[in-house]
Design an enzyme around this catalytic site. Structure first.
Site, mmCIF file in Angstrom:
data_model
loop_
_atom_site.group_PDB
_atom_site.id
_atom_site.type_symbol
_atom_site.label_atom_id
_atom_site.label_comp_id
_atom_site.label_asym_id
_atom_site.label_seq_id
_atom_site.Cartn_x
_atom_site.Cartn_y
_atom_site.Cartn_z
ATOM 1 N N CYS A 89 0.840 -1.197 0.000
ATOM 2 C CA CYS A 89 0.000 0.000 0.000
ATOM 3 C C CYS A 89 0.879 1.253 0.000
ATOM 4 C CB CYS A 89 -0.970 -0.055 1.176
ATOM 5 S SG CYS A 89 -2.380 1.071 1.002
ATOM 6 N N HIS A 197 -3.299 -5.813 1.106
ATOM 7 C CA HIS A 197 -2.608 -6.002 2.385
ATOM 8 C C HIS A 197 -2.515 -7.480 2.779
ATOM 9 C CE1 HIS A 197 -2.371 -1.798 3.937
ATOM 10 N NE2 HIS A 197 -3.389 -1.614 3.097
ATOM 11 N N GLU A 199 -0.642 -8.727 5.005
ATOM 12 C CA GLU A 199 -0.452 -8.824 6.457
ATOM 13 C C GLU A 199 -1.771 -8.771 7.216
ATOM 14 O OE1 GLU A 199 -0.835 -4.430 5.903
ATOM 15 O OE2 GLU A 199 -0.046 -6.107 4.746
#
Length: 229
Positions: A89, A197, A199
């Site tokens: 991002c 994302h 994560e």
């Protein structure tokens, strides 16, 4: 030697803790936290992550000021030595602004912030980030961005595709990115930027509403590739 992964934090980062938790969950080793003002990285690293957020408040352009921070000189030098670098991002924006990756991330085509789970298609299966995936495999990974519209001139896009440097494409393009590009790789395949994302999709129980655990495999691919090297 234990895995040594570092997470860079800039003023305005808000996904740095998520990234550190993901690295520890997959590697079994605590992530090393590095502040943007540090001129040097802490010793020999196996992996560097640039997290999401709004570094320096997204002034000028998203990632533009972070790309000039002291630590980025050390990150660029590490990348040139072959240390794997992942930018997610805002981290992807920093990688393009610093010149580690081509192209730019522009305002979303709909001019609105997009926050939802999207479908990704695996386009590359040869990099250390993607070698555990099958070509064309579909993943569910969340996005949360306002400036995620990937842009490059036609010659650059053709080169990225010809060199197999498109890592992921959107199945349902949420931001207008050219050729549905969601992630790109450096020429040597050891630097990757992606807007979604991974994560935030590490544990099925914690992230069931945001894409399950498909993101975990990105980190597993890196760590397993490094261990095997």
């Amino acid at each position: 030697m234990p895995f040594r992964g570092a997470v860079i934090t800039f003023p305005g980062s808000n996904c740095d803790r998520d990234m550190a938790v993901a690295l520890e969950a997959v590697s079994g080793q605590p992530a090393i936290r590095v502040w943007h003002g540090d001129a040097d990285l802490p010793g020999e690293l196996d992996f560097i992550a640039l997290p999401g957020g709004f570094s320096y408040g997204d002034y000028l352009r998203s990632g533009a000021m972070a790309a000039k921070s002291p630590v980025l000189r050390a990150v660029i030098a590490a990348a040139e030595r072959g240390v794997p670098v992942l930018g997610v991002c805002n981290g992807f924006q920093v990688l393009t602004e610093s010149g580690l990756l081509p192209g730019a991330l522009m305002r979303n085509a709909g001019q609105t912030f997009v926050c939802r789970t999207v479908e990704l298609e695996v386009a590359n299966t040869s990099s250390l980030f993607t070698n555990g995936f099958a070509a064309g495999e579909r993943l569910q990974v969340p996005v949360a961005h306002h400036d995620g519209n990937y842009f490059a001139d036609a010659a650059t896009l053709d080169r990225l595709e010809g060199e197999d440097r498109v890592a992921f494409r959107y199945g349902d393009n949420p931001n207008g990115s050219l050729r549905d590009i969601a992630g790109v790789l450096s020429a040597n395949g050891r630097v990757m930027g992606m807007m979604p994302h991974p994560e935030r999709a590490i544990e099925p129980a914690a992230h069931a509403s945001m894409g399950g655990s498909d993101g975990r495999r990105v980190f597993e691919n890196v760590i397993q590739s490094l261990v095997a090297a």
